[in-house]
Design an enzyme around this catalytic site. Structure first.
Site, mmCIF file in Angstrom:
data_model
loop_
_atom_site.group_PDB
_atom_site.id
_atom_site.type_symbol
_atom_site.label_atom_id
_atom_site.label_comp_id
_atom_site.label_asym_id
_atom_site.label_seq_id
_atom_site.Cartn_x
_atom_site.Cartn_y
_atom_site.Cartn_z
ATOM 1 N N GLU A 1 -8.388 8.114 1.285
ATOM 2 C CA GLU A 1 -9.007 6.837 0.931
ATOM 3 C C GLU A 1 -10.533 6.870 1.018
ATOM 4 O O GLU A 1 -11.185 5.835 1.094
ATOM 5 C CB GLU A 1 -8.449 5.725 1.824
ATOM 6 C CG GLU A 1 -6.958 5.495 1.627
ATOM 7 C CD GLU A 1 -6.409 4.447 2.561
ATOM 8 O OE1 GLU A 1 -6.721 3.258 2.363
ATOM 9 O OE2 GLU A 1 -5.677 4.807 3.505
ATOM 10 N N SER B 1 -3.316 1.960 1.297
ATOM 11 C CA SER B 1 -3.689 1.774 -0.107
ATOM 12 C C SER B 1 -2.568 2.108 -1.084
ATOM 13 O O SER B 1 -2.817 2.474 -2.234
ATOM 14 C CB SER B 1 -4.934 2.601 -0.462
ATOM 15 O OG SER B 1 -6.045 2.128 0.260
ATOM 16 N N TYR C 1 -7.867 -1.785 -6.293
ATOM 17 C CA TYR C 1 -9.285 -1.452 -6.290
ATOM 18 C C TYR C 1 -9.984 -1.488 -7.644
ATOM 19 O O TYR C 1 -11.218 -1.489 -7.698
ATOM 20 C CB TYR C 1 -9.487 -0.073 -5.643
ATOM 21 C CG TYR C 1 -8.960 -0.041 -4.233
ATOM 22 C CD1 TYR C 1 -9.473 -0.907 -3.259
ATOM 23 C CD2 TYR C 1 -7.922 0.801 -3.871
ATOM 24 C CE1 TYR C 1 -8.975 -0.898 -1.974
ATOM 25 C CE2 TYR C 1 -7.421 0.816 -2.578
ATOM 26 C CZ TYR C 1 -7.954 -0.041 -1.637
ATOM 27 O OH TYR C 1 -7.461 -0.041 -0.364
ATOM 28 N N ARG D 1 -5.039 -7.669 8.518
ATOM 29 C CA ARG D 1 -4.394 -8.327 7.381
ATOM 30 C C ARG D 1 -2.921 -7.950 7.355
ATOM 31 O O ARG D 1 -2.576 -6.767 7.519
ATOM 32 C CB ARG D 1 -5.049 -7.896 6.069
ATOM 33 C CG ARG D 1 -4.750 -8.812 4.884
ATOM 34 C CD ARG D 1 -5.174 -8.201 3.561
ATOM 35 N NE ARG D 1 -4.241 -7.161 3.150
ATOM 36 C CZ ARG D 1 -4.596 -5.931 2.782
ATOM 37 N NH1 ARG D 1 -5.858 -5.575 2.781
ATOM 38 N NH2 ARG D 1 -3.676 -5.048 2.430
ATOM 39 N N ASP E 1 0.690 -8.027 5.162
ATOM 40 C CA ASP E 1 1.217 -8.124 3.801
ATOM 41 C C ASP E 1 2.696 -8.493 3.845
ATOM 42 O O ASP E 1 3.449 -7.962 4.672
ATOM 43 C CB ASP E 1 1.039 -6.789 3.075
ATOM 44 C CG ASP E 1 -0.421 -6.395 2.937
ATOM 45 O OD1 ASP E 1 -1.278 -7.306 2.924
ATOM 46 O OD2 ASP E 1 -0.709 -5.182 2.846
ATOM 47 N N GLU F 1 3.714 -4.731 6.240
ATOM 48 C CA GLU F 1 2.878 -3.952 7.147
ATOM 49 C C GLU F 1 1.675 -4.761 7.603
ATOM 50 O O GLU F 1 1.354 -5.799 7.017
ATOM 51 C CB GLU F 1 2.408 -2.648 6.498
ATOM 52 C CG GLU F 1 1.485 -2.822 5.318
ATOM 53 C CD GLU F 1 1.051 -1.485 4.728
ATOM 54 O OE1 GLU F 1 1.752 -0.480 4.914
ATOM 55 O OE2 GLU F 1 -0.012 -1.448 4.089
ATOM 56 N N ASN G 1 -2.432 -4.204 8.371
ATOM 57 C CA ASN G 1 -3.558 -3.316 8.100
ATOM 58 C C ASN G 1 -4.694 -3.663 9.058
ATOM 59 O O ASN G 1 -5.256 -4.758 8.985
ATOM 60 C CB ASN G 1 -3.997 -3.496 6.637
ATOM 61 C CG ASN G 1 -5.006 -2.462 6.186
ATOM 62 O OD1 ASN G 1 -5.760 -1.923 6.982
ATOM 63 N ND2 ASN G 1 -5.021 -2.200 4.894
ATOM 64 N N GLY H 1 -9.572 -3.546 3.406
ATOM 65 C CA GLY H 1 -10.655 -3.199 2.487
ATOM 66 C C GLY H 1 -11.750 -4.249 2.494
ATOM 67 O O GLY H 1 -11.496 -5.445 2.642
#
Length: 306
Positions: free
Chosen positions: A14, A140, A209, A248, A250, A267, A269, A273
């Site tokens: 990443e 990602s 992205y 964060r 999801d 998950e 994070n 990002g």
């Protein structure tokens, strides 16, 4: 004036995303009056930081080393206050199979899953399709394979010689429905976004992205009780894993299942990002915080022993 070292780049898969995140955060911090040093992290990072002696390390790394507890351990040894989660929370969240155990125990619903050797997953179906295969410690959406219901043969791509994501992978029951995400900022929970990928069937790397790769609906169009449930589970997951700073979570929400639908957490994070298309800055803006104010809050929240 605080001296902030922004850690970016590194050598994970990443790296490009991390460089984008780091540049954006560094620029925003300078606009907020901080003295900033940009560091493209390599294996001499401990020596570099010991020489620079910054007041705070802003962790803009993504992927292994940056979000698995490794760089956090280096910063603890050097006693440099840093942003985001600490050693244990980072390591737990990065190891998807272990994180699921913690989340389930805390009352956060997660999809049924098993760990399996990738070669075995290429020889036989890990479970009845549809299901998802994913590396246990990548982010990602790298290496994610969706095995659809009509797929007769197991996915051969996970058995390739050049597979770069490790031999142990996670197989999870596929949950259809809306892609939702929400962030915790300390003990504050932000708004819920529904993500609608434009060019892909799921929220993959390009959808995340590339400009225009996905459509973000904020606030997500959900029944109020479901919206608040997503927020509640986000904060519960943040606390259960011991996250700090910003994290964060999801989710998938299948409104066709039962009266209330099925909501599962995919998950958490710990290093979300921070690019111009990223979700957390968008949630913060919706809550009235500029990008500069968000990263300044993260710097002021930094500490050791996280």
């Amino acid at each position: 004036m605080k001296h902030v070292a922004v850690l970016m780049g590194g050598w994970s898969a990443e790296r490009p995303v991390s460089l984008n995140s780091g540049r954006g955060c560094a620029d925003a911090l300078e606009s907020q009056g901080y003295r900033v040093t940009r560091i493209d992290v390599d294996r001499s990072i401990a020596d570099t930081l010991a020489r620079l002696k910054p007041d705070v390390a802003f962790n803009a790394l993504h992927g292994r080393v940056g979000e698995d507890g490794t760089i956090q351990g280096v910063l603890e040894i050097l006693r440099i206050p840093y942003t985001h989660s600490g050693v244990l929370a980072s390591a737990l969240a990065a190891q998807k199979d272990l994180a699921k155990v913690i989340l389930h125990a805390a009352g956060v619903p997660v999809p049924h899953g098993i760990t399996i050797d990738r070669h075995e997953a290429a020889r036989r179906h890990a479970m009845a399709p549809p299901y998802v295969l994913k590396p246990i410690n990548e982010g990602s959406s790298l290496g994610v394979v969706i095995v659809k219901e009509d797929r007769a043969h197991p996915p051969q791509e996970v058995g390739r010689e050049d597979w770069p994501y490790g031999d142990l992978i996670l197989a999870e029951r596929f949950v259809d429905g809306k892609e939702l995400t929400c962030a915790a900022m300390g003990e504050r929970v932000l708004g819920v976004i529904e993500i609608q990928p434009v060019s892909e069937a799921f929220y993959g790397y390009d959808a995340k992205y590339a400009k225009g790769g996905s459509k973000h609906i904020l606030p997500a169009k959900l029944k109020p009780n479901i919206y608040h449930k997503v927020q509640d589970l986000t904060l519960r997951a943040h606390r259960a894993l011991g996250c700090r700073g910003v994290s964060r979570a999801d989710f998938r929400f299948d409104e066709t299942k039962g009266e209330e639908g099925e909501l599962v957490c995919l998950e958490v994070n710990t290093q979300p990002g921070m690019t111009e298309t990223s979700l957390v800055p968008e949630m913060a803006a919706h809550a009235g915080l500029s990008f500069g104010e968000l990263v300044a809050w993260m710097v002021e929240d930094a500490s050791c022993d996280r």
